[in-house]
Design a protein around this motif. Structure first.
Motif, PDB file in Angstrom:
ATOM      1  N   UNK A   8       0.838  -1.207   0.000  1.00  0.00           N
ATOM      2  CA  UNK A   8       0.000   0.000   0.000  1.00  0.00           C
ATOM      3  C   UNK A   8       0.871   1.255   0.000  1.00  0.00           C
ATOM      4  N   UNK A   9       1.934   1.197   0.781  1.00  0.00           N
ATOM      5  CA  UNK A   9       2.851   2.346   0.854  1.00  0.00           C
ATOM      6  C   UNK A   9       3.386   2.686  -0.540  1.00  0.00           C
ATOM      7  N   UNK A  10       3.848   1.664  -1.255  1.00  0.00           N
ATOM      8  CA  UNK A  10       4.384   1.883  -2.602  1.00  0.00           C
ATOM      9  C   UNK A  10       3.304   2.381  -3.566  1.00  0.00           C
ATOM     10  N   UNK A  11       2.132   1.772  -3.465  1.00  0.00           N
ATOM     11  CA  UNK A  11       1.052   2.155  -4.374  1.00  0.00           C
ATOM     12  C   UNK A  11       0.581   3.578  -4.096  1.00  0.00           C
ATOM     13  N   UNK A  12       0.599   3.965  -2.829  1.00  0.00           N
ATOM     14  CA  UNK A  12       0.164   5.324  -2.487  1.00  0.00           C
ATOM     15  C   UNK A  12       1.114   6.373  -3.062  1.00  0.00           C
ATOM     16  N   UNK A  13       2.300   5.905  -3.497  1.00  0.00           N
ATOM     17  CA  UNK A  13       3.240   6.834  -4.134  1.00  0.00           C
ATOM     18  C   UNK A  13       3.117   6.793  -5.660  1.00  0.00           C
ATOM     19  N   UNK A  14       2.110   6.054  -6.122  1.00  0.00           N
ATOM     20  CA  UNK A  14       1.840   6.048  -7.562  1.00  0.00           C
ATOM     21  C   UNK A  14       2.422   4.863  -8.301  1.00  0.00           C
ATOM     22  N   UNK A  15       3.035   3.923  -7.577  1.00  0.00           N
ATOM     23  CA  UNK A  15       3.616   2.758  -8.247  1.00  0.00           C
ATOM     24  C   UNK A  15       2.527   1.687  -8.393  1.00  0.00           C
ATOM     25  N   UNK A  16       2.197   1.290  -9.628  1.00  0.00           N
ATOM     26  CA  UNK A  16       1.107   0.329  -9.823  1.00  0.00           C
ATOM     27  C   UNK A  16       1.370  -1.003  -9.107  1.00  0.00           C
ATOM     28  N   UNK A  17       0.291  -1.693  -8.788  1.00  0.00           N
ATOM     29  CA  UNK A  17       0.357  -2.898  -7.964  1.00  0.00           C
ATOM     30  C   UNK A  17       1.378  -3.912  -8.470  1.00  0.00           C
ATOM     31  N   UNK A  22       3.977  -3.536 -10.474  1.00  0.00           N
ATOM     32  CA  UNK A  22       5.347  -3.041 -10.326  1.00  0.00           C
ATOM     33  C   UNK A  22       5.764  -2.992  -8.853  1.00  0.00           C
ATOM     34  N   UNK A  31       8.892  -4.822  -7.406  1.00  0.00           N
ATOM     35  CA  UNK A  31       9.933  -4.037  -6.742  1.00  0.00           C
ATOM     36  C   UNK A  31      10.199  -4.556  -5.332  1.00  0.00           C
ATOM     37  N   UNK A  32       9.133  -4.922  -4.627  1.00  0.00           N
ATOM     38  CA  UNK A  32       9.315  -5.435  -3.271  1.00  0.00           C
ATOM     39  C   UNK A  32      10.012  -6.785  -3.268  1.00  0.00           C
TER      40      UNK A  32
END
Lengths: 438, 248
Positions: free
Chosen positions: A385-394, A396, A400-401
């Motif tokens: 959620x943290x990554x997605x809240x920065x605009x990174x699509x699910x 990706x 990335x994680x």
């Protein structure tokens, strides 16, 4: 004829290629007896509970490949660390390839074990080290020993720092439809000497190949050894890697295993800490898909006080791939003040992949610090959620994680060009678009 | 910019928001205050689109578009930014690489090319200087082993880089000493413009001395029970929350 019978019967053919009066040949014959008695391990053996060789040894394989296959350098260049200068010991279908190799006897020895076995000047060394730390009861090691013929030989004399990394590369060309390889490597690093070694097994074409490899590494007092295993083979190639490491006082040995491809891979990695204040590092990144199978079977034997061992294995599994981690730590009664740590963390990307992980701690000293931890799970939802809240699509964000999870193991890789290579391989496999420098 | 009407939401089967009305216009700073458990963090998670929170009634319109239909990344692409109360540690990805990935993901969503490396670098230098962030800090793994202050500063650094339209600062002051608080507040103030808006969620009035709000709302049991100007924050600081509870 069963493959085991073939191995026993074909041993006579080996005798045409080696010196029969040599002490080493006695070792070969004894080892063959051990293999004859024990045969291939079966899933009934506790150590092989999750990895079956049954299907593998039902097949037939060529044991002695034909003459050396020549190949253009440009076809295999990408498998070398071509960006930097290295020593190279290269084999094609088990046969030494002088054309691709770059050996030396200048201040250190990087050459062939066949040379070391046959030349008088190496006799003392061979008598001192050959087959001395292997597990004599292990049938696959015994099988390899019985067929000892070729492999790399490395000797780093006292206080010598090998100025270039050494690459040991075993190619299989596919000239044989099915091939059984048994390379044998011996590496001796004398007092206060240092070396970096990269080992790789690589099929150049899809064909059935099994490599049953044995490597003995002796790290003397104050020696420093960095060993890297690149396992990124084709889906038709299997590897049984048996590595035995003996450490004397104050030595520091690390082994990084990158298991990124192959059909079935079994890593039997054994550390024997014989002197005080040794440091041992065992790290692994396993990234599997399809029906790939990797089994890490480690042993760290703390036989001396004040030693420290660190094991950190990370695995990412998808699509019916299978991972096994069995980590045994043995602390001898005398090995007080031991620090032994073990971690095996795994991520399952879908519900078809499986992981079996098992720590085994045998501690007979009372003043020690030992810890182990195994995790098997999915990616952390809050982090996603943290990554997605920065605009990174699910998709990706997940990649990335996963990349970050696996990549963390690489921090201790001391060869920048290799680190970058593995980084890139992991990113590619995960479909991470690395729009940034590594 | 953001218009919330009669918003009801639940998490893990428990209803937390019971009819929120909030209208945030461009150029404004809104503070949302309230005691623990009043629903402040839930509101920020609902706006940002956390999967555990479910909207059961009401609307949330961002520039006329209903947010409930959008994924968290789509909300980010629309210009919503949440500064986390507890930023997540991501070992293995550096601050720099993370922010590059985020910026280019947003650009891609808008049909733009990746930001050229030199411009990216310049921007990173500029914004990290604004928040007094050391360049060595940028090559560290995201939030891993960061102090509380470093984490919060890093959140505002990301905000500065992403240039959102609407920033929600969830308890950004918690865990900050006064010096760090000033740096963070100064950063936020420099980023303010007539085109963007900020929602500051806080328990205490302290942060509001530095980020001065146009409106202050008090949240209690999932509803805004009182709204006013910055004087309301001072009143709350003096009298506590009990009088609000009694009033509600």
């Amino acid at each position: 004829m069963e493959f085991k019978e073939k191995l026993l019967a074909s041993h006579l053919a080996l005798e045409e290629k080696v010196d029969l009066n040599d002490a080493v040949h006695q070792t070969r014959l004894e080892s063959l007896k051990t293999f004859e008695q024990k045969g291939f391990p079966s899933p009934k053996d506790e150590a092989w509970k999750y990895t079956s060789l049954n299907a593998m040894v039902r097949q037939d394989y060529a044991l002695f490949p034909k003459a050396e296959t020549s190949i253009e350098l440009k076809k295999v260049k990408k498998y070398f660390l071509y960006e930097i200068d290295t020593y190279k010991v290269v084999f094609m279908d088990g046969v030494y390839s002088p054309f691709l190799s770059d050996t030396t006897h200048d201040g250190l020895d990087v050459c062939l074990i066949s040379a070391a076995l046959s030349k008088a000047k190496y006799r003392n060394l061979i008598n001192t080290y050959f087959n001395k730390i292997t597990n004599k009861e292990d049938s696959l090691t015994a099988l390899n020993t019985s067929y000892t013929l070729e492999g790399a030989y490395v000797y780093i004399p006292k206080s010598v720092v090998a100025e270039k990394p050494i690459e040991i590369i075993h190619f299989s060309t596919g000239k044989e439809k099915a091939l059984w390889l048994q390379p044998r490597n011996l590496i001796v690093v004398d007092n206060n000497a240092q070396v970096q070694i990269v080992e790789r097994h690589q099929s150049l074409k899809k064909h059935s190949v099994v490599t049953n490899s044995v490597t003995e590494i002796y790290a003397h007092q104050d020696a420093l050894v960095d060993y890297y295993k690149i396992q990124n083979d084709l889906s038709t190639a299997s590897l049984i890697d048996n590595t035995y490491i003996s450490q004397e006082k104050n030595s520091n040995v690390s082994v990084h295993t990158f298991s990124l491809g192959g059909k079935l891979t079994r890593n039997n990695l054994n550390f024997y800490l014989k002197g005080e204040r040794c440091h041992s590092t065992l790290k692994g990144v396993t990234l599997l898909e399809d029906r790939q199978h990797v089994d890490h079977y480690t042993l760290v034997d703390h036989a001396s006080p004040h030693c420290e061992s660190h094991q950190d294995y990370k695995g990412v599994f998808s699509e019916g791939s299978k991972g096994v981690f069995n980590g045994k730590i043995h602390v001898d009664r005398l090995a007080q003040k031991t620090n032994a740590f073990q971690q095996s963390n795994n991520i399952l990307l879908d519900d078809k992949a499986t992981v079996n992980t098992k720590p085994q701690l045998e501690i007979f000293a009372d003043d020690v610090k030992c810890s182990h931890g195994c995790t098997v799970g999915q990616l952390d939802e809050d982090a996603l959620f943290y990554l997605r809240s920065r605009g990174i699509p699910k998709k990706e964000a997940k990649a990335l994680m996963t990349y970050a999870f696996a990549n963390n193991v690489l921090e201790s890789v001391e060869l920048p060009v290799l680190k970058k290579r593995i980084n890139k391989l992991i990113a590619e496999k995960l479909g991470v678009n690395l729009g940034f420098d590594l | 910019m953001l218009t919330i009407e009669n918003l009801h939401a639940k998490v893990e089967g428990k209803q937390i928001l019971n009819g929120i009305d909030l209208d945030v216009k461009a150029g404004e700073v809104h503070a949302i205050m309230g005691p623990n458990g009043s629903g402040k963090s839930t509101l920020s998670s609902v706006i940002a689109g956390h999967q555990d929170y479910e909207v059961i009634q009401g609307t949330m319109l961002m520039e006329g578009q209903e947010l409930s239909d959008l994924s968290p990344e789509e909300r980010a692409h629309k210009g919503i930014f949440l500064s986390f109360q507890y930023p997540i540690e991501i070992p293995g990805v550096s601050v720099t690489n993370f922010i590059k990935t985020a910026i280019n993901a947003s650009r891609k969503a808008k049909g733009l090319e990746d930001m050229p490396a030199n411009i990216m670098l310049k921007k990173i230098r500029e914004k990290s200087a604004l928040l007094e962030i050391d360049s060595r800090f940028l090559s560290r793994s995201l939030n891993e082993g960061f102090s509380g202050g470093e984490k919060k500063r890093n959140e505002i650094f990301q905000m500065a880089m992403l240039e959102p339209k609407l920033s929600i600062l969830d308890e950004t002051d918690s865990g900050l000493d006064i010096d760090a608080l000033k740096v963070v507040a100064n950063g936020v103030n420099k980023l303010r413009s007539k085109d963007n808006a900020v929602i500051v969620i806080t328990h205490y009035q302290r942060l509001l001395e530095y980020i001065v709000p146009d409106f202050v709302h008090v949240l209690w049991e999932g509803k805004i029970v009182k709204s006013g100007t910055k004087d309301l924050a001072i009143e709350l600081e003096e009298k506590g929350y009990d009088w609000i509870k009694e009033m509600a």
